[in-house]
Design a protein around this motif. Structure first.
Motif, mmCIF file in Angstrom:
data_model
loop_
_atom_site.group_PDB
_atom_site.id
_atom_site.type_symbol
_atom_site.label_atom_id
_atom_site.label_comp_id
_atom_site.label_asym_id
_atom_site.label_seq_id
_atom_site.Cartn_x
_atom_site.Cartn_y
_atom_site.Cartn_z
ATOM 1 N N UNK A 146 38.973 39.161 38.357
ATOM 2 C CA UNK A 146 40.305 39.636 38.722
ATOM 3 C C UNK A 146 41.350 38.595 38.327
ATOM 4 N N UNK A 147 42.438 39.076 37.759
ATOM 5 C CA UNK A 147 43.490 38.187 37.272
ATOM 6 C C UNK A 147 43.341 37.819 35.815
ATOM 7 N N UNK A 148 42.189 38.143 35.243
ATOM 8 C CA UNK A 148 41.929 37.803 33.854
ATOM 9 C C UNK A 148 42.493 38.815 32.878
ATOM 10 N N UNK A 149 42.173 38.607 31.600
ATOM 11 C CA UNK A 149 42.713 39.446 30.529
ATOM 12 C C UNK A 149 41.612 39.883 29.575
ATOM 13 N N UNK A 150 41.845 41.028 28.966
ATOM 14 C CA UNK A 150 41.003 41.528 27.887
ATOM 15 C C UNK A 150 41.892 42.250 26.889
ATOM 16 N N UNK A 151 41.454 42.297 25.643
ATOM 17 C CA UNK A 151 42.157 43.090 24.651
ATOM 18 C C UNK A 151 41.188 44.100 24.052
ATOM 19 N N UNK A 152 41.519 45.350 24.205
ATOM 20 C CA UNK A 152 40.719 46.417 23.616
ATOM 21 C C UNK A 152 41.280 46.775 22.245
ATOM 22 N N UNK A 153 40.389 47.186 21.360
ATOM 23 C CA UNK A 153 40.789 47.620 20.032
ATOM 24 C C UNK A 153 40.271 49.019 19.775
#
Length: 122
Positions: A13-20
């Protein structure tokens, strides 16, 4: 045209991800592209969408200010940058493409990717 979604994973929680979402077969530059998600036991829901040029975007209220959708037509790819992730963001995320925004917005898209799982731990 085939859509391939990628970039999911496990994050705190609080983190980031980038979807493509990459399109193959032919260009999808004339399509609206959107992201949807489906949590376990729940219905699929709209997350975000972007028009063909990238100049117009629209988000569900639950992700406004945290998620950003963008596209690179030269790479035939649409991205979903997800920041400040919450456990309730856990779901399988799907990308979709459709030439009509009214159809895309209700999930009646012509093209769908296979989904990528995002898990946010608390």
């Amino acid at each position: 045209v085939q859509l391939q979604a990628s970039g999911g994973g496990l994050v705190q929680a609080g983190g980031s991800l980038r979807l493509s979402c990459a399109a193959s077969g032919r260009t999808f530059g004339s399509y609206f592209v959107g992201w949807f998600r489906q949590a376990s036991g729940k219905e699929r829901e709209f997350v975000a969408t972007i028009n063909w040029s990238g100049a117009w975007t629209n988000y569900d209220d639950s992700v406004k200010g945290r998620f950003t959708i963008s596209r690179d037509n030269a790479k035939n790819t649409v991205y979903l940058q997800m920041n400040s992730l919450r456990p309730e963001d856990t779901a399988v995320y799907y990308c979709a493409a459709e030439k009509r925004i009214d159809r895309l917005r209700i999930g009646a898209a012509e093209l769908w990717g296979q989904g990528t799982l995002v898990t946010v731990s608390s």
